[in-house]
Design an enzyme around this catalytic site. Sequence first.
Site, PDB file in Angstrom:
ATOM      1  N   ASP A   1       0.836  -1.194   0.000  1.00  0.00           N
ATOM      2  CA  ASP A   1       0.000   0.000   0.000  1.00  0.00           C
ATOM      3  C   ASP A   1       0.875   1.250   0.000  1.00  0.00           C
ATOM      4  OD1 ASP A   1      -2.378   1.379  -0.058  1.00  0.00           O
ATOM      5  OD2 ASP A   1      -2.681   1.341   2.104  1.00  0.00           O
TER       6      ASP A   1
ATOM      7  N   LYS B   1       2.703   3.246  -5.885  1.00  0.00           N
ATOM      8  CA  LYS B   1       2.180   2.223  -6.782  1.00  0.00           C
ATOM      9  C   LYS B   1       3.229   1.732  -7.778  1.00  0.00           C
ATOM     10  CE  LYS B   1      -1.132   3.260  -4.295  1.00  0.00           C
ATOM     11  NZ  LYS B   1      -1.198   2.550  -3.005  1.00  0.00           N
TER      12      LYS B   1
ATOM     13  N   ASP C   1      -3.328  -3.094  -2.376  1.00  0.00           N
ATOM     14  CA  ASP C   1      -4.426  -2.120  -2.374  1.00  0.00           C
ATOM     15  C   ASP C   1      -4.299  -1.173  -3.561  1.00  0.00           C
ATOM     16  OD1 ASP C   1      -6.666  -0.726  -1.542  1.00  0.00           O
ATOM     17  OD2 ASP C   1      -5.571   0.524  -0.113  1.00  0.00           O
ATOM     18  N   ASN C   2      -5.416  -0.520  -3.890  1.00  0.00           N
ATOM     19  CA  ASN C   2      -5.460   0.519  -4.939  1.00  0.00           C
ATOM     20  C   ASN C   2      -4.996   0.010  -6.292  1.00  0.00           C
ATOM     21  OD1 ASN C   2      -4.282   2.567  -2.324  1.00  0.00           O
ATOM     22  ND2 ASN C   2      -6.350   2.729  -3.158  1.00  0.00           N
TER      23      ASN C   2
ATOM     24  N   GLU D   1     -11.359   4.178  -1.223  1.00  0.00           N
ATOM     25  CA  GLU D   1     -11.702   4.509   0.144  1.00  0.00           C
ATOM     26  C   GLU D   1     -12.586   5.752   0.271  1.00  0.00           C
ATOM     27  OE1 GLU D   1      -7.140   4.675  -0.384  1.00  0.00           O
ATOM     28  OE2 GLU D   1      -8.803   3.386  -0.933  1.00  0.00           O
TER      29      GLU D   1
END
Length: 264
Positions: A191, A194, A219-220, A249
Amino acid sequence: MLLGVLSACVVGAAVLYSLFFWIIPAAVQYNASAALLWHDVIVERFLDLITGSTRPQRLLKAVQKNATKGNPQSVISAIDHFCRRCEWAMNVGDEKGTILDSVVCEVSPGSTLELGTYCGYSTVRIARLLAPGTKLITLEFNPDYAKVARQVIEFAGLQEKVLLVEGPSGDIIPKIKEQFGITTFDLVFLDHWKDRYLPDTKLLEECGLLRKGSVLMADNVICPGTPDYLAYVRSSPKYDSKYFKSHLEYTKAEDGLEKSVYLG
């Protein structure tokens, strides 16, 4: 004349308030790029300017004011409330957080690595579910974030389960075995930046920090997105990968978590 000017000012202020706190936030709920631009650039910079503080500092104050010391769930709830009602922040969030919780419980890891601590929300979320005697190592590049995260983790009463290490992940990962006595990780939560997901995953492989059955949760993966990482874990024979669809989120824009089991 003066009354007219005052009335115009009041109306103008009311319109600006409505735009800032209600209309624009509602309008960007379903558009990930617009939501990130609005919340993570425009609003954050504006509030930093007028408050003389940073978003992590404001989040910490919300925890200290609204959570119960030593109660991890109350810390999570206080942050979620702050991010939904006061000021958005890029934690994994409550919706994706329940997915993360289920995987942590499923894996029941003895050793866990988190890449990207930020303010400590996901650190608290993971650490509260770990068995006594287990350890979570979390890496954070930004010292200001790390300072806030340490206070959030301590407020939650989880400092004995968490080792927060400051510095670039690419420099720290090769030293983990030697410095922290870790053989392999059962669970890795990605997380952070990226563009570091893929190189750090390959680095974990090269350093022998993954075993057969190790689980990577990223995540993401849709927003902001990690296309090179997704292409790798979904096509490589080293991984069995599954996407968990959710939302960015505290918004209604699509995002999700990618669970990838290392096959060796």
